[in-house]
Structures are given as structure tokens and as C-alpha cells.
Design an enzyme around this catalytic site. Structure first.
Site, short mmCIF file in Angstrom:
data_model
loop_
_atom_site.label_atom_id
_atom_site.label_comp_id
_atom_site.label_asym_id
_atom_site.label_seq_id
_atom_site.Cartn_x
_atom_site.Cartn_y
_atom_site.Cartn_z
N LYS A 192 0.82 -1.22 0.00
CA LYS A 192 0.00 0.00 0.00
C LYS A 192 0.85 1.26 0.00
O LYS A 192 2.01 1.26 0.42
CB LYS A 192 -0.99 -0.04 1.16
CG LYS A 192 -2.09 -1.08 0.87
CD LYS A 192 -3.19 -1.15 1.88
CE LYS A 192 -4.22 -2.20 1.41
NZ LYS A 192 -5.21 -2.53 2.43
N ARG A 238 -2.81 -10.21 5.22
CA ARG A 238 -3.17 -10.40 3.81
C ARG A 238 -2.06 -9.83 2.95
O ARG A 238 -1.80 -8.63 2.99
CB ARG A 238 -4.49 -9.66 3.55
CG ARG A 238 -5.01 -9.75 2.13
CD ARG A 238 -6.30 -8.94 2.00
NE ARG A 238 -6.85 -8.99 0.66
CZ ARG A 238 -6.43 -8.24 -0.36
NH1 ARG A 238 -5.46 -7.38 -0.18
NH2 ARG A 238 -6.97 -8.36 -1.56
N1 PMM Z 1 -7.08 -4.37 1.00
C1 PMM Z 1 -7.38 -4.48 -0.31
C2 PMM Z 1 -8.31 -5.43 -0.75
N2 PMM Z 1 -8.92 -6.25 0.12
N3 PMM Z 1 -9.26 -7.00 2.32
C3 PMM Z 1 -9.00 -6.90 3.62
N4 PMM Z 1 -9.64 -7.73 4.48
N5 PMM Z 1 -8.10 -6.00 4.11
C4 PMM Z 1 -7.44 -5.14 3.29
O1 PMM Z 1 -6.65 -4.32 3.80
C5 PMM Z 1 -7.71 -5.20 1.90
C6 PMM Z 1 -8.63 -6.16 1.44
C7 PMM Z 1 -6.74 -3.58 -1.29
O2 PMM Z 1 -5.54 -4.13 -1.69
P1 PMM Z 1 -5.25 -4.79 -3.14
O3 PMM Z 1 -6.01 -3.99 -4.16
O4 PMM Z 1 -3.80 -4.64 -3.27
O5 PMM Z 1 -5.69 -6.21 -3.10
#
Ligand code: PMM
Length: 267
Positions: free
Chosen positions: A208, A244
Site C-alpha cells: 500500500k 493479507r
Molecule cells: N485491501 C485491499 C483489498 N482487500 N481485504 C481486507 N480484508 N483487508 C485489506 O486491507 C484489503 C482487502 C486492497 O488491496 P489490493 O487492491 O492490493 O488487493
């Protein structure tokens, strides 16, 4: 040990039928690689939640995620679906997902809580104040750490009132969702207060922007993955149930090293 959730995004490239088929195959292969590298579960998403992202239609989201979930769950792997939509969550659980990861904690779709209650799936409630297109307009906090906990507990009450058992609820502070750089660090610093609620806690910092800011501007993937691995260790030390991550092997190694250090002679 803190669990590793590997990220499987099916959101890129062609939307043509041929492209979609290839894309699903590539996503399944990617998920299998993450599991072989040490992921305890994989999180399959078909809609980007990046700042400024547009919504995708529900049918396209389903077409992207369902074949990938069916294949990975068919292998016997633990699969979660990353969705804000009740209809996608219901279909994903029918396809084999055992966890619904809702970054909006039920706020994006009024049917979500009832849909999850009708399944046996675990439910991740993310801290969220609005869609990606304008989420920074809502990044206005007094004490961000305690407001995140308070707002999540309001969603827990709503989920329980809808019939989702307390023990199936996982909380996620929503790093990057309606939070600017320093606010994310404040939330992470206060993670023990979220863990003290007694719920399992999931943390998503992977790659991020606030990490890139911390290590000096335009950091590429490799530097962001290293920074992510550090946050995985710190999240584990703060009591997180799972992290994650996109790069499973970096966080796996980091968690193993931290475990060995903590174990001393037994590590
Ligand atoms: N961040 C993203 C997508 N899904 N789910 C959870 N539970 N927590 C998060 O911080 C989260 C998520 C965005 O990240 P990406 O687009 O890189 O997958």
C-alpha cells in the site's frame, strides 16, 4: 503462528470470453503458487478497491471469481472471497469459499449481513467509510485508532443482530480505506486495542501507498514487499490472527525468523 492470506486478484486485462478463460487459469495457477509458498488461505477478488477505482458490474465480478474459487476450493484449499456484494458472497460460498472478506463490513450492500448469516462462512468486517472514488473525503478523525475500533464494533452489533455468530466475525482495520498516510500508522500502532476486542484480527498492508511513503516515495514492488514483510512481523507481535499479502514467501520467511527469535534456544 499468524496465518498468511495470499492475494489472488482477477481484476486485470481482457474482458473478452477468451481472455477471461485464460485469466481464470492464470489466477488459479497463481493461487496454487501462493499456497505452495506457504499461504494458509487465498483471498480471491474480482473488483479493485484501490483509491479512485470504479465499480464493476456484479455479473462480471462473479464471472471473474467463481471459476477461480471453485478450482482452488476443489483442491481442498481454504479460500475466501473479497467482495462487497451479497450476491457475489452467496455464489462464492456455494462455489466453495469458507470466508467472506468484505472490506465495507456490510455498509456497501444492505443485503450482505443477511446473506452471510444464511451461510456457515466466517465474515471479515473491514473498517470502511465509503467507496474508493471519494474515500479520502471521509478521512476526518479525532483519534483514528479508537474511532476505527468503535465503528467496527457498531458493525459487529449489526452482524450479530442479523444472525452471524460472534465467533465467526473477524475484524480488519481497513488500512488505506478512508485513511491517509499517517492515519494508517496510528491505526497500526493501536492494533492491540482491536485485538483486545477478542475478535480475530486481519491486517492488510501489502504494497500500500503509505508503506511506499514511509520508505521514500516511488518504491517498486520489491521494496514494498520487503516493507510489507516487516509489517507482517509487527502485526503478528501485536496479536493479529492473519495478514493479507501479495508476496507470501517474503512474509513467510519474516514470520519464521521472528518466531525463531522469540523461541530463543527452542526457536
Ligand atoms: N485491501 C485491499 C483489498 N482487500 N481485504 C481486507 N480484508 N483487508 C485489506 O486491507 C484489503 C482487502 C486492497 O488491496 P489490493 O487492491 O492490493 O488487493
Amino acid at each position: 503462528m499468524t496465518l498468511l492470506m495470499g492475494v489472488v486478484n482477477t481484476t486485470s486485462d481482457s474482458f473478452s470470453d477468451g481472455g477471461r478463460y485464460l485469466e481464470a487459469g492464470a489466477a488459479v495457477a497463481h493461487g496454487r503458487r501462493l499456497l505452495a509458498a506457504g499461504a494458509d488461505l487465498v483471498d480471491v477478488g474480482g473488483e479493485s478497491t484501490r483509491p479512485g477505482a470504479e465499480r464493476v458490474p456484479a455479473d462480471l465480478e462473479k464471472a471473474r471469481v467463481l471459476p477461480v474459487i471453485a478450482a482452488l476450493a476443489g483442491d481442498g484449499s481454504l479460500v475466501s472471497v473479497d467482495t462487497m456484494r451479497a450476491s457475489v458472497a452467496t455464489a462464492a460460498v456455494a462455489a466453495g469459499a469458507r470466508l467472506v472478506n468484505d472490506v465495507a463490513g456490510g455498509l456497501a450492500d444492505p443485503a450482505m449481513l443477511d446473506a452471510v448469516a444464511a451461510t456457515a462462512a466466517d465474515y471479515v468486517i473491514g473498517h470502511w467509510r465509503g467507496h474508493s472514488a471519494d474515500m479520502y473525503a471521509r478521512a476526518d478523525y479525532g483519534d483514528v485508532g479508537s474511532e476505527v475500533v468503535e465503528e467496527l464494533l457498531v458493525r459487529v452489533d449489526a452482524a450479530i443482530a442479523s444472525g452471524i455468530p460472534r465467533e465467526r466475525i473477524v475484524l480488519d482495520p481497513g488500512i488505506g480505506f478512508g485513511k491517509r498516510g499517517a492515519q494508517n500508522w496510528a491505526v497500526l500502532h493501536d492494533l492491540p486495542a482491536l485485538v483486545a476486542t477478542g475478535h480475530r484480527v486481519l491486517v492488510g498492508t501489502s504494497r500500500k501507498g503509505f508503506l511506499a511513503e514511509a520508505i521514500g516515495g516511488e518504491a517498486g514492488e520489491a521494496r514494498r514487499d520487503l516493507a510489507t514483510a516487516v509489517t507482517s512481523v509487527l502485526a503478528a507481535q501485536a496479536g493479529a490472527w492473519a495478514v493479507r499479502v501479495h508476496d507470501v514467501s517474503a512474509s513467510r520467511d519474516a514470520l519464521r525468523v521472528a518466531t525463531a527469535w522469540q523461541g530463543g534456544a527452542d526457536g
